[in-house]
Each structure stands twice: as structure tokens, then as C-alpha cells.
Design a protein around this motif. Structure first.
Motif, PDB file in Angstrom:
ATOM      1  N   MET A  61     -10.283  -0.901  -8.244  1.00 11.77           N
ATOM      2  CA  MET A  61      -9.939  -0.788  -6.820  1.00 11.77           C
ATOM      3  C   MET A  61      -8.428  -0.589  -6.671  1.00 11.77           C
ATOM      4  SD  MET A  61     -10.513  -3.561  -3.729  1.00 11.77           S
ATOM      5  CE  MET A  61     -12.291  -3.446  -3.777  1.00 11.77           C
ATOM      6  N   THR A  62      -8.036   0.414  -5.907  1.00 13.34           N
ATOM      7  CA  THR A  62      -6.614   0.679  -5.695  1.00 13.34           C
ATOM      8  C   THR A  62      -6.018  -0.365  -4.760  1.00 13.34           C
ATOM      9  OG1 THR A  62      -6.993   2.076  -3.764  1.00 13.34           O
ATOM     10  CG2 THR A  62      -7.072   3.152  -5.929  1.00 13.34           C
ATOM     11  N   ASP A  63      -4.677  -0.401  -4.715  1.00 12.61           N
ATOM     12  CA  ASP A  63      -3.996  -1.326  -3.807  1.00 12.61           C
ATOM     13  C   ASP A  63      -4.406  -1.048  -2.351  1.00 12.61           C
ATOM     14  OD1 ASP A  63      -2.744  -2.529  -5.917  1.00 12.61           O
ATOM     15  OD2 ASP A  63      -0.854  -1.419  -5.678  1.00 12.61           O
ATOM     16  N   HIS A  64      -4.541   0.245  -2.003  1.00 12.59           N
ATOM     17  CA  HIS A  64      -4.927   0.623  -0.636  1.00 12.59           C
ATOM     18  C   HIS A  64      -6.330   0.100  -0.310  1.00 12.59           C
ATOM     19  CE1 HIS A  64      -5.173   3.031   3.024  1.00 12.59           C
ATOM     20  NE2 HIS A  64      -6.393   3.378   2.637  1.00 12.59           N
ATOM     21  N   ASP A  65      -7.264   0.305  -1.257  1.00  8.01           N
ATOM     22  CA  ASP A  65      -8.636  -0.159  -1.030  1.00  8.01           C
ATOM     23  C   ASP A  65      -8.683  -1.681  -0.904  1.00  8.01           C
ATOM     24  OD1 ASP A  65      -9.561   2.416  -1.106  1.00  8.01           O
ATOM     25  OD2 ASP A  65     -10.091   2.343  -3.249  1.00  8.01           O
ATOM     26  N   HIS A  66      -7.879  -2.358  -1.710  1.00  9.18           N
ATOM     27  CA  HIS A  66      -7.839  -3.824  -1.671  1.00  9.18           C
ATOM     28  C   HIS A  66      -7.308  -4.303  -0.318  1.00  9.18           C
ATOM     29  CE1 HIS A  66      -7.683  -7.917  -2.983  1.00  9.18           C
ATOM     30  NE2 HIS A  66      -6.355  -7.973  -2.906  1.00  9.18           N
ATOM     31  N   LEU A  67      -6.297  -3.603   0.175  1.00  4.59           N
ATOM     32  CA  LEU A  67      -5.723  -3.963   1.474  1.00  4.59           C
ATOM     33  C   LEU A  67      -6.742  -3.728   2.592  1.00  4.59           C
ATOM     34  CD1 LEU A  67      -3.363  -4.886   3.188  1.00  4.59           C
ATOM     35  CD2 LEU A  67      -2.417  -2.572   3.078  1.00  4.59           C
ATOM     36  N   ILE A  68      -7.433  -2.605   2.537  1.00  2.00           N
ATOM     37  CA  ILE A  68      -8.464  -2.311   3.546  1.00  2.00           C
ATOM     38  C   ILE A  68      -9.561  -3.366   3.501  1.00  2.00           C
ATOM     39  CG2 ILE A  68     -10.297  -0.702   4.189  1.00  2.00           C
ATOM     40  CD1 ILE A  68      -7.544   0.226   5.041  1.00  2.00           C
ATOM     41  N   ALA A  69      -9.947  -3.784   2.310  1.00  2.35           N
ATOM     42  CA  ALA A  69     -10.983  -4.808   2.170  1.00  2.35           C
ATOM     43  C   ALA A  69     -10.535  -6.129   2.790  1.00  2.35           C
ATOM     44  CB  ALA A  69     -11.336  -5.002   0.697  1.00  2.35           C
ATOM     45  N   MET A  70      -9.278  -6.491   2.604  1.00  8.65           N
ATOM     46  CA  MET A  70      -8.762  -7.735   3.190  1.00  8.65           C
ATOM     47  C   MET A  70      -8.692  -7.636   4.713  1.00  8.65           C
ATOM     48  SD  MET A  70      -5.846  -9.212   0.601  1.00  8.65           S
ATOM     49  CE  MET A  70      -4.824  -7.715   0.589  1.00  8.65           C
ATOM     50  N   LEU A  71      -8.299  -6.473   5.223  1.00 12.50           N
ATOM     51  CA  LEU A  71      -8.241  -6.279   6.681  1.00 12.50           C
ATOM     52  C   LEU A  71      -9.644  -6.356   7.285  1.00 12.50           C
ATOM     53  CD1 LEU A  71      -5.594  -3.412   6.938  1.00 12.50           C
ATOM     54  CD2 LEU A  71      -5.280  -5.835   7.496  1.00 12.50           C
ATOM     55  N   ASN A  72     -10.631  -5.815   6.565  1.00  8.14           N
ATOM     56  CA  ASN A  72     -12.017  -5.918   7.020  1.00  8.14           C
ATOM     57  C   ASN A  72     -12.474  -7.373   7.055  1.00  8.14           C
ATOM     58  OD1 ASN A  72     -12.818  -3.266   7.608  1.00  8.14           O
ATOM     59  ND2 ASN A  72     -13.108  -2.799   5.439  1.00  8.14           N
TER      60      ASN A  72
END
Length: 261
Positions: free
Chosen positions: A1-12
Motif C-alpha cells: 500500500m502506498t503512502d497515499h493509499d494509507h492516508l486515504i484509508a485513515m481518512l475513510n
């Protein structure tokens, strides 16, 4: 998982949907404006709060069941000089809702009572209050049906749960005696607990004939008028004025002047 995907997952996970949907543009905006980390964080929070506020307002408008969209800014005060603009703005501030008071807009058909009621209801929702709008005939019919079905308590709760209940066009049709007693129960539930806004084409002195029972009408008015703001609108109907302008209606002819011998 990329940093961007990880950030999106946390925001979700945190349900920060505005931040999630606008993440790239917000980061670009923060970069263009050369914001500090603290300033950028404030920007992100402001956008998230704005999205949530707008979602709350849109939901409130839907639940209120307004018949149309009207704003206070669109009301023609110049056409109704009997109205005190400052008084209407004070009512629109929502202070009467916080105090559990009643507002009565009285006047003939077409002078803007419903426009004001809807506009004030919308202002109340923006301010954070829950609102329900109902024509008087619909409200009474639903109370009568609920009473017949043994669900009156449930229906009374539905109408009294919002912070502001708007009852429109009271008096256009007379009530049945049983309906008047049901409306009395509703007003009693709201008394000093929730706010009401009522529009009517009948002066309060005529409400005995509206309710078909002067005793019940007196009991209703006793509660409505105890903590109330009564606004009487005197003026021409907007609808008739527009028809006169278009030539569909003629202005009433002036009365002939008496002649002298």
C-alpha cells in the motif's frame, strides 16, 4: 500500500470525507499559499467542517418538508409597509425557538405569510435547529387518523420532536370538534417546551369559529399567546398585484364622488 493509499484509508476510517475527496487540491492549495503545517491543518479542518455543516443543512431542509424554497432576502418589505423589518429579522434570529415561544403571522391570503414562515424555518435550520413544516389541514388529518388507529401518542411525538413546528394556513377550513381537541393536545405538548410558528388568515378573535368550539379555541390561544410574537400583515395580495400588472385584473374603480347642488 502506498503512502497515499494509507492516508486515504485513515481518512475513510475517521470519516473525514471532505478531506478524502479534496486531498490533492487541498495539498496543492496549501503549497501555493506557502502555509505552515498549523495553517494547513486549520484549512483542512475548515473544509471538513464546511462539508459537514452543508450536509446537515441539506438534510434538515429535506426533513422539514417545505413546500418551496423562500429566503428572507427575497421578501419584498416595501410592498408590505405594515411589517416591521427589524421585528422580522429578530424573529429570524431564532431566539424565540431557544425560548420555546410562539410566532403568529396573521393576515389575508397572498400577503407573504407562508413566504416568511418558510424563510424563517430555513434560517432556523442553518442555525442548527430542527424544523417541521405542515399545512394545518394535513396536520389535523394525520392527527385524526393516528387517533383512529390508536397511534396518537406516536404522531404527537413526531410533530413535537422538532425544535420548531410550523403550522401553515390555519383557518382556511374550519376544524371538526374532535380535530380541535387533537390540535389542543398538540399545542399543550409544545407549550413552553418547543417553539411554534402559525400562519392564519383569521384574526385570533375569530378562532372560535375556526375550531368550532370557543372553549377549546380559548384554551389553545391561552397557551399560544402566553409567550408569543403576533405579527399582523395588512396589505394587498402579491398574486393579485402581479395579475393587475399583467392586465388580467383591473384595479377596483374609485367610488363616485357626491355632487353638490
Amino acid at each position: 500500500m502506498t503512502d497515499h493509499d494509507h492516508l486515504i484509508a485513515m481518512l475513510n476510517r475517521l470519516k473525514l470525507t471532505a478531506l478524502r475527496d479534496q486531498l490533492d487540491s487541498l495539498i496543492d492549495e496549501a503549497g501555493r499559499r506557502e502555509l505552515t503545517i498549523r495553517e494547513a491543518l486549520a484549512l483542512f479542518c475548515e473544509r471538513e467542517i464546511a462539508r459537514r455543516d452543508q450536509r446537515r443543512i441539506d438534510m434538515g431542509f429535506g426533513l422539514a418538508r417545505f413546500p418551496f424554497v423562500r429566503e428572507l432576502a427575497g421578501f419584498d418589505f416595501a410592498a408590505q409597509p405594515s411589517l416591521d423589518k427589524a421585528q422580522i429579522r429578530e424573529i429570524a434570529s431564532g431566539r424565540f425557538i431557544a425560548n420555546g415561544e410562539a410566532v403568529l403571522f396573521l393576515g389575508p391570503p397572498g400577503v407573504g405569510k407562508t413566504h416568511l414562515a418558510v424563510a424563517i424555518g430555513r434560517e432556523a435550520i442553518v442555525a442548527g435547529y430542527s424544523v417541521l413544516f405542515s399545512p394545518a389541514t394535513t396536520l389535523v388529518a394525520q392527527l385524526a387518523k393516528a387517533h383512529a388507529d390508536g397511534r396518537l401518542e406516536e404522531k404527537l411525538l413526531q410533530y413535537t420532536k422538532p425544535k420548531l413546528l410550523i403550522v401553515d394556513e390555519l383557518g382556511y377550513l374550519p376544524f371538526e370538534p374532535d380535530a380541535a381537541h387533537l390540535f389542543f393536545q398538540l399545542v399543550s405538548r409544545c407549550y413552553e417546551k418547543g417553539a411554534m410558528l402559525v400562519t392564519s388568515n383569521r384574526a385570533v378573535g375569530e378562532w372560535g369559529s375556526v375550531f368550532g368550539d370557543p372553549v377549546v379555541a380559548t384554551a389553545i390561544l391561552d397557551r399560544l399567546l402566553h409567550h408569543s410574537h403576533v405579527v399582523t400583515i395588512r396589505g394587498d395580495s402579491y398574486r393579485l398585484r402581479e395579475k393587475r400588472r399583467s392586465g388580467l385584473l383591473q384595479k377596483p374603480a374609485a367610488a363616485p364622488q357626491p355632487t353638490t347642488a
